[in-house]
Design an enzyme around this catalytic site. Sequence first.
Site, PDB file in Angstrom:
ATOM      1  N   ARG A  93       0.292  -3.614 -32.092  1.00  0.00           N
ATOM      2  CA  ARG A  93      -0.500  -4.243 -31.027  1.00  0.00           C
ATOM      3  C   ARG A  93      -1.837  -3.530 -30.841  1.00  0.00           C
ATOM      4  O   ARG A  93      -2.857  -4.158 -30.556  1.00  0.00           O
ATOM      5  CB  ARG A  93       0.293  -4.262 -29.715  1.00  0.00           C
ATOM      6  CG  ARG A  93       1.354  -5.351 -29.729  1.00  0.00           C
ATOM      7  CD  ARG A  93       2.065  -5.455 -28.409  1.00  0.00           C
ATOM      8  NE  ARG A  93       1.183  -5.698 -27.303  1.00  0.00           N
ATOM      9  CZ  ARG A  93       1.433  -5.382 -26.030  1.00  0.00           C
ATOM     10  NH1 ARG A  93       2.584  -4.807 -25.719  1.00  0.00           N
ATOM     11  NH2 ARG A  93       0.571  -5.628 -25.082  1.00  0.00           N
ATOM     12  N   ASN A 114      -3.827  -6.696 -17.975  1.00  0.00           N
ATOM     13  CA  ASN A 114      -3.939  -6.495 -19.423  1.00  0.00           C
ATOM     14  C   ASN A 114      -4.141  -5.029 -19.766  1.00  0.00           C
ATOM     15  O   ASN A 114      -4.768  -4.280 -19.014  1.00  0.00           O
ATOM     16  CB  ASN A 114      -5.098  -7.322 -19.979  1.00  0.00           C
ATOM     17  CG  ASN A 114      -4.869  -8.805 -19.754  1.00  0.00           C
ATOM     18  OD1 ASN A 114      -3.757  -9.209 -19.434  1.00  0.00           O
ATOM     19  ND2 ASN A 114      -5.911  -9.599 -19.895  1.00  0.00           N
ATOM     20  N   HIS A 135      -1.437  -2.339 -15.326  1.00  0.00           N
ATOM     21  CA  HIS A 135      -0.322  -2.061 -16.241  1.00  0.00           C
ATOM     22  C   HIS A 135      -0.671  -1.016 -17.294  1.00  0.00           C
ATOM     23  O   HIS A 135       0.009  -0.919 -18.318  1.00  0.00           O
ATOM     24  CB  HIS A 135       0.153  -3.362 -16.900  1.00  0.00           C
ATOM     25  CG  HIS A 135       0.767  -4.322 -15.907  1.00  0.00           C
ATOM     26  ND1 HIS A 135       1.115  -5.614 -16.205  1.00  0.00           N
ATOM     27  CD2 HIS A 135       1.103  -4.145 -14.590  1.00  0.00           C
ATOM     28  CE1 HIS A 135       1.633  -6.203 -15.131  1.00  0.00           C
ATOM     29  NE2 HIS A 135       1.628  -5.336 -14.132  1.00  0.00           N
ATOM     30  N   CYS A 176       5.171  15.043 -18.352  1.00  0.00           N
ATOM     31  CA  CYS A 176       4.766  16.442 -18.161  1.00  0.00           C
ATOM     32  C   CYS A 176       3.278  16.538 -17.835  1.00  0.00           C
ATOM     33  O   CYS A 176       2.781  17.611 -17.523  1.00  0.00           O
ATOM     34  CB  CYS A 176       5.084  17.271 -19.404  1.00  0.00           C
ATOM     35  SG  CYS A 176       3.919  16.986 -20.758  1.00  0.00           S
ATOM     36  N   CYS A 208       5.330  15.390 -27.916  1.00  0.00           N
ATOM     37  CA  CYS A 208       4.336  15.872 -26.959  1.00  0.00           C
ATOM     38  C   CYS A 208       3.953  17.323 -27.298  1.00  0.00           C
ATOM     39  O   CYS A 208       4.836  18.179 -27.387  1.00  0.00           O
ATOM     40  CB  CYS A 208       4.919  15.793 -25.548  1.00  0.00           C
ATOM     41  SG  CYS A 208       3.810  16.472 -24.309  1.00  0.00           S
ATOM     42  N   SER A 217       0.679 -16.036 -15.805  1.00  0.00           N
ATOM     43  CA  SER A 217       1.798 -16.921 -15.452  1.00  0.00           C
ATOM     44  C   SER A 217       2.258 -16.664 -14.024  1.00  0.00           C
ATOM     45  O   SER A 217       2.970 -17.480 -13.445  1.00  0.00           O
ATOM     46  CB  SER A 217       2.965 -16.708 -16.422  1.00  0.00           C
ATOM     47  OG  SER A 217       3.358 -15.347 -16.407  1.00  0.00           O
TER      48      SER A 217
END
Length: 244
Positions: free
Chosen positions: A73, A105, A121, A133, A151, A193
């Site tokens: 994505r 978005n 979001h 952390c 991490c 929506s």
Amino acid sequence: MITIDNVNAARQCLSRAQRVAVLTGAGVSAESGIPTFRDALTGLWARFDPMKLASEDGFRADPPLVWRWYAWRRELVAKALPNAAHYALASAQLRFAAFDVITQNVDGLHALAGSASIELHGSIVRTTCLARCGFVENDPQLLPPGEPPRCPQCGDWLRPGVVWFGEMLEVAMLQHAERIASECDVMLVVGTSGLVYPAAALPALAMRHGAKVVVVNPSESELDQSATVIVRGTAAMEVPRLFE
Ligand code: APR
């Protein structure tokens, strides 16, 4: 009374407004080539299981699968450019006393077009730590190698900096969005929506505080019931016309 297909009625609402709030969803980026989530044939959730790919449980069950899906994505987003709707919103901000873009978005296209949007979001280019952390990396190129990487601060998994199903939105950010909704004269709702809360509650909140709500969407949505005016059309076609 709701007015449908009336660009002039929508323009009239906007011309009388001083404070405009905009709520956008995946539909505003559809004409930039980024798939929506719930459109019947092309939506991501028509093809993929959101609980496997967009929840902490799903990630814990198969971190590499989820990591690769977000990498895919991210590539789609990296190739995408803002469309006429993003640009029209960015230039409209100069014409009102207040003009705030609140988006669900994670693609960063409002920012690329020049709007300082509130990203409810999160952001797909941001990477954070599953253990919270405090590690944050905004450049995917600089991540430690591996799939998914670990991490560098605490050794837990790194994860996409987006809000997954079952997770809370950042409280201060949500409160800021709610304040904007309750103080605006017009809320323009583009390409969502209206099924995901708490974002979906913002138009009704605006309306309760006296705002007019203009919905731009080629299809029916849950937010039609909160609309003063509905413009049935696509974002890139209709949003620029609202500000001509
Ligand atoms: N222009 C305007 N609207 C469009 C266009 C377009 N070109 N194409 C599709 N739409 C509309 C659809 O009719 C639909 O109402 O955009 C909406 C997209 O809805 P969703 O796919 O549900 O996207 P969204 O509302 O942003 O989803 C909310 O759900 O999975 C989560 O976190 C994800 O932020 C997302 C949230």
